[in-house]
Design an enzyme around this catalytic site. Structure first.
Site, PDB file in Angstrom:
ATOM      1  N   ASP A   1       0.878  -1.174   0.000  1.00 22.70           N
ATOM      2  CA  ASP A   1       0.000   0.000   0.000  1.00 22.70           C
ATOM      3  C   ASP A   1       0.910   1.217   0.000  1.00 22.70           C
ATOM      4  O   ASP A   1       1.580   1.502   0.988  1.00 22.70           O
ATOM      5  CB  ASP A   1      -0.902  -0.032   1.239  1.00 22.70           C
TER       6      ASP A   1
ATOM      7  N   TYR B   1      -3.346   9.546   0.408  1.00 23.89           N
ATOM      8  CA  TYR B   1      -3.457   9.211   1.825  1.00 23.89           C
ATOM      9  C   TYR B   1      -2.548   8.032   2.173  1.00 23.89           C
ATOM     10  O   TYR B   1      -2.543   7.012   1.500  1.00 23.89           O
ATOM     11  CB  TYR B   1      -4.900   8.877   2.200  1.00 23.89           C
TER      12      TYR B   1
ATOM     13  N   GLN C   1       2.946   3.963   3.300  1.00 26.34           N
ATOM     14  CA  GLN C   1       2.686   3.460   4.654  1.00 26.34           C
ATOM     15  C   GLN C   1       3.172   2.026   4.873  1.00 26.34           C
ATOM     16  O   GLN C   1       3.476   1.645   5.997  1.00 26.34           O
ATOM     17  CB  GLN C   1       1.207   3.560   5.000  1.00 26.34           C
TER      18      GLN C   1
ATOM     19  N   GLY D   1      18.204  -6.532   1.391  1.00 27.26           N
ATOM     20  CA  GLY D   1      18.389  -7.797   0.701  1.00 27.26           C
ATOM     21  C   GLY D   1      17.129  -8.603   0.506  1.00 27.26           C
ATOM     22  O   GLY D   1      17.097  -9.537  -0.287  1.00 27.26           O
TER      23      GLY D   1
ATOM     24  N   TYR E   1      -0.149   0.232  14.685  1.00 27.93           N
ATOM     25  CA  TYR E   1      -1.081   0.035  13.580  1.00 27.93           C
ATOM     26  C   TYR E   1      -0.665   0.874  12.378  1.00 27.93           C
ATOM     27  O   TYR E   1      -0.546   2.090  12.465  1.00 27.93           O
ATOM     28  CB  TYR E   1      -2.510   0.409  13.993  1.00 27.93           C
TER      29      TYR E   1
ATOM     30  N   LYS F   1      -3.982  -2.679   7.435  1.00 28.54           N
ATOM     31  CA  LYS F   1      -4.083  -4.137   7.388  1.00 28.54           C
ATOM     32  C   LYS F   1      -3.084  -4.699   6.374  1.00 28.54           C
ATOM     33  O   LYS F   1      -2.516  -3.980   5.564  1.00 28.54           O
ATOM     34  CB  LYS F   1      -5.503  -4.571   7.037  1.00 28.54           C
TER      35      LYS F   1
ATOM     36  N   GLN G   1      -5.374 -27.622 -11.872  1.00 31.96           N
ATOM     37  CA  GLN G   1      -5.530 -28.705 -12.847  1.00 31.96           C
ATOM     38  C   GLN G   1      -4.412 -29.756 -12.751  1.00 31.96           C
ATOM     39  O   GLN G   1      -3.401 -29.541 -12.097  1.00 31.96           O
ATOM     40  CB  GLN G   1      -5.607 -28.146 -14.271  1.00 31.96           C
TER      41      GLN G   1
END
Length: 379
Positions: A13, A89, A93, A102, A227, A230, A240
């Site tokens: 993100d 925004y 982050q 590395g 935080y 997420k 297959q």
């Protein structure tokens, strides 16, 4: 043996447009341009779900290749510069470090990689989710590779009948354990039923020993100690010829299951399967989304993607997810819509609680006892 191909999916993100909903086109253009200049790759695709950029890359250098990881890191840095210019925004982050060391693991981006010998026909699906955590793959992967009610190949395909080997990570203790299915099915469920801590990292065929699926298991909050959004995981599934058919790999998402994440990473919500053009979460920054991109590999070339969840066959799943979302939203800040307190440790909740800690006083439980008979008589 034939030539081995590595498929690397690395996501981050880098900045939301608008808020946490989507990715600005200039970021996607920047990523495309940077990857096009690389001499390391056989092929690549740049995709996004919600506000996460997904780099889907094929090459010949194996998993955990420093050069490939450095390439992805530089792409994200270039995109971050554009995001800051546009004041998007949460620009950058997911990048938890200023210098590449590395390997992008532990530095913020999510990583799912597998190396294999390309088969005569090599169908793969790249799943990418937004507004949720790595444990979101536990139930779908279990159903794909262990549930005969979902995957009839486990019953009637002799190449699948022997079962699969599951590798599970403990994200708190940084440990891993393997289970052989179907004989250790109940043991597996002890752990993967707690997706906030235990995540299915990879699945292997017991018939061939070949890797069948791999997921990203990076927990941003555990790496950053706070935080920062997420984890928005990715997952690669081969299909297959002794592995689940494409339809068997997609079937678990026809009935939306509940995952942690959603608004501020602090709520339970349904994982909604959506087409690529519906992947921007808006309602309460959600509900959590998942897309499925199908590819055929041809000499390492990515033929695709096929937008699987854009099919009308998943309309009912989306309707169900919306109904579940409406019910959960009616609970507001109450559990079980809001995560339990132990899962709120890395949100901003502790800051609010810390302000009020001096207002708590000890309770003398002697004041709560039932009055004795003689006390009642005295009255």
């Amino acid at each position: 043996m034939g030539e081995r191909i590595t498929l690397s999916v690395i996501k981050a993100d880098i900045g939301g447009f608008v808020g946490h909903s989507s990715v600005h086109p200039r970021l996607l253009e920047t990523a495309e341009r940077y990857l096009a200049e690389s001499k390391l790759l056989i092929d690549y695709r740049v995709a996004h779900v919600g506000d996460d950029i997904d780099l889907i890359m094929t090459h010949k250098y194996g998993v955990d290749c420093p050069e490939i990881h450095h390439l992805a890191w530089n792409v994200f840095l270039q995109c971050t510069e554009v995001a800051r210019e546009l004041k998007l925004y949460g620009a950058g982050q997911d990048l938890l470090s200023d210098a590449f060391s590395g390997n992008v693991k532990g530095m913020g981006p999510g990583v799912a990689e597998m190396e294999f010998e390309e088969r005569k026909s090599e169908p793969i699906i790249v799943f990418a989710a937004d507004k949720t955590e790595p444990g979101a793959w536990n139930l779908p992967l279990y159903k794909m590779f262990a549930d005969p009610f979902n995957t009839i190949g486990l019953v009637i395909d002799p190449k699948m009948h022997q079962g699969f080997r599951f590798e599970v990570y403990d994200l708190i203790k940084n440990e891993r354990v393997e289970f052989s299915l179907p004989e250790e099915l109940y043991d597996l469920l002890v752990f993967i039923g707690a997706p906030g801590r235990y995540c299915i990292k990879s699945v292997y065929s017991k018939t061939t020993g070949e890797i069948a699926a791999v997921s990203s298991t990076q927990r941003l909050n555990l790496m950053a100690g706070r935080y920062v959004g997420k984890d928005d995981p990715v997952c690669i599934v081969r299909c297959q010829s002794g592995l689940p058919a494409v339809g068997e790999a997609l079937e678990p998402f026809a009935n939306p299951h509940l995952v942690a994440g959603w608004m501020r990473g602090s709520h339970i919500g349904p994982l909604m399967p959506v087409g690529l053009d519906q992947s921007a979460p808006t309602r309460f920054d959600g509900p959590p989304r998942v897309v499925a991109m199908g590819f055929q590999l041809s000499g390492g070339r990515l033929v695709g993607p096929q937008d699987f969840f854009g099919d009308v066959a998943f309309d009912k799943a989306r309707q169900t997810a919306n109904e579940i979302a409406s019910y959960l939203r009616s609970l507001g800040p109450f559990e079980p819509h809001r995560l339990p307190l132990e899962d709120m440790e890395y949100t901003t909740m502790p800051e609010v609680m810390a302000k009020l800690k001096n207002r708590f006083v000890k309770v003398d439980h002697r004041d709560d006892r039932e009055p004795a008979a003689e006390e009642l008589g005295a009255k």
